[in-house]
Write a protein that holds these residues in place. Structure first.
Motif, PDB file in Angstrom:
ATOM      1  N   LEU A  67       0.800  -1.181  -0.180  1.00 20.19           N
ATOM      2  CA  LEU A  67       0.053   0.006  -0.138  1.00 20.19           C
ATOM      3  C   LEU A  67       0.670   1.210   0.076  1.00 20.19           C
ATOM      4  N   ASN A  68       2.024   1.129   0.839  1.00 17.69           N
ATOM      5  CA  ASN A  68       2.892   2.583   0.738  1.00 17.69           C
ATOM      6  C   ASN A  68       3.290   2.877  -0.704  1.00 17.69           C
ATOM      7  N   ILE A  69       3.520   1.772  -1.639  1.00 16.69           N
ATOM      8  CA  ILE A  69       4.060   1.855  -2.981  1.00 16.69           C
ATOM      9  C   ILE A  69       2.979   2.103  -3.732  1.00 16.69           C
ATOM     10  N   PHE A  70       1.764   1.583  -3.692  1.00 18.22           N
ATOM     11  CA  PHE A  70       0.836   1.780  -4.816  1.00 18.22           C
ATOM     12  C   PHE A  70      -0.238   2.897  -4.463  1.00 18.22           C
ATOM     13  N   GLY A 124       3.547  14.579  -6.657  1.00 11.86           N
ATOM     14  CA  GLY A 124       4.260  13.611  -7.222  1.00 11.86           C
ATOM     15  C   GLY A 124       4.197  12.385  -6.492  1.00 11.86           C
ATOM     16  N   TRP A 125       4.197  11.177  -7.374  1.00 11.19           N
ATOM     17  CA  TRP A 125       4.081   9.896  -6.394  1.00 11.19           C
ATOM     18  C   TRP A 125       5.182   9.711  -5.537  1.00 11.19           C
ATOM     19  N   LEU A 126       6.384  10.033  -6.022  1.00 11.61           N
ATOM     20  CA  LEU A 126       7.560   9.448  -5.353  1.00 11.61           C
ATOM     21  C   LEU A 126       7.539  10.339  -3.883  1.00 11.61           C
ATOM     22  N   PRO A 127       7.344  11.417  -3.623  1.00 13.22           N
ATOM     23  CA  PRO A 127       7.335  12.141  -2.457  1.00 13.22           C
ATOM     24  C   PRO A 127       6.168  11.676  -1.478  1.00 13.22           C
ATOM     25  N   GLY A 128       4.970  11.006  -2.053  1.00 12.73           N
ATOM     26  CA  GLY A 128       4.043  10.574  -1.153  1.00 12.73           C
ATOM     27  C   GLY A 128       4.397   9.173  -0.898  1.00 12.73           C
ATOM     28  N   VAL A 129       5.206   8.393  -1.564  1.00 12.20           N
ATOM     29  CA  VAL A 129       5.628   7.044  -1.157  1.00 12.20           C
ATOM     30  C   VAL A 129       6.770   7.317   0.009  1.00 12.20           C
ATOM     31  N   ILE A 130       7.608   8.076  -0.382  1.00 11.14           N
ATOM     32  CA  ILE A 130       8.659   8.339   0.742  1.00 11.14           C
ATOM     33  C   ILE A 130       7.853   8.825   2.223  1.00 11.14           C
ATOM     34  N   HIS A 131       6.893   9.762   2.120  1.00 10.56           N
ATOM     35  CA  HIS A 131       6.368  10.200   3.273  1.00 10.56           C
ATOM     36  C   HIS A 131       5.622   8.928   4.040  1.00 10.56           C
ATOM     37  N   ALA A 132       5.127   8.012   2.928  1.00 11.79           N
ATOM     38  CA  ALA A 132       4.307   7.032   3.724  1.00 11.79           C
ATOM     39  C   ALA A 132       5.192   6.089   4.405  1.00 11.79           C
ATOM     40  N   PHE A 133       6.354   5.833   3.721  1.00 13.06           N
ATOM     41  CA  PHE A 133       7.257   4.923   4.263  1.00 13.06           C
ATOM     42  C   PHE A 133       7.699   5.293   5.729  1.00 13.06           C
ATOM     43  N   LEU A 134       8.182   6.748   5.805  1.00 10.49           N
ATOM     44  CA  LEU A 134       8.570   7.448   6.758  1.00 10.49           C
ATOM     45  C   LEU A 134       7.634   7.465   8.135  1.00 10.49           C
ATOM     46  N   VAL A 135       6.421   7.598   7.623  1.00  9.12           N
ATOM     47  CA  VAL A 135       5.267   7.600   8.782  1.00  9.12           C
ATOM     48  C   VAL A 135       5.029   6.395   9.408  1.00  9.12           C
ATOM     49  N   ASN A 136       4.890   5.537   8.457  1.00  6.14           N
ATOM     50  CA  ASN A 136       4.410   4.111   8.709  1.00  6.14           C
ATOM     51  C   ASN A 136       5.544   3.193   9.375  1.00  6.14           C
ATOM     52  N   GLY A 137       6.817   3.558   9.075  1.00 10.35           N
ATOM     53  CA  GLY A 137       7.845   2.890   9.442  1.00 10.35           C
ATOM     54  C   GLY A 137       8.315   3.530  10.937  1.00 10.35           C
ATOM     55  N   SER A 138       7.905   4.712  11.246  1.00 10.45           N
ATOM     56  CA  SER A 138       8.321   5.198  12.478  1.00 10.45           C
ATOM     57  C   SER A 138       7.605   4.796  13.812  1.00 10.45           C
ATOM     58  N   ARG A 139       6.415   4.276  13.744  1.00  9.67           N
ATOM     59  CA  ARG A 139       5.574   3.842  14.952  1.00  9.67           C
ATOM     60  C   ARG A 139       5.251   2.330  14.850  1.00  9.67           C
TER      61      ARG A 139
END
Length: 52
Positions: free
Chosen positions: A8-11, A37-52
């Protein structure tokens, strides 16, 4: 982080953030970044979901 969250983070980055954190500023930031842009959204999703 589960395999489903990674996919989901990717797509669909905003959906991944919503499922993990609900509606709020984090979700709105994810939507804005994905619209810019798709890439900033993906990076943000990984940062947010990976931190907690």
């Amino acid at each position: 982080m589960s395999l489903l969250t990674i996919i989901l983070n990717i797509f669909l980055p905003p959906l991944a953030v919503f499922l993990k954190h609900g509606l709020g500023t984090t979700f709105l930031i994810s939507v804005l970044l994905t619209m810019l842009g798709w890439l900033p959204g993906v990076i943000h999703a990984f940062l947010v979901n990976g931190s907690r």
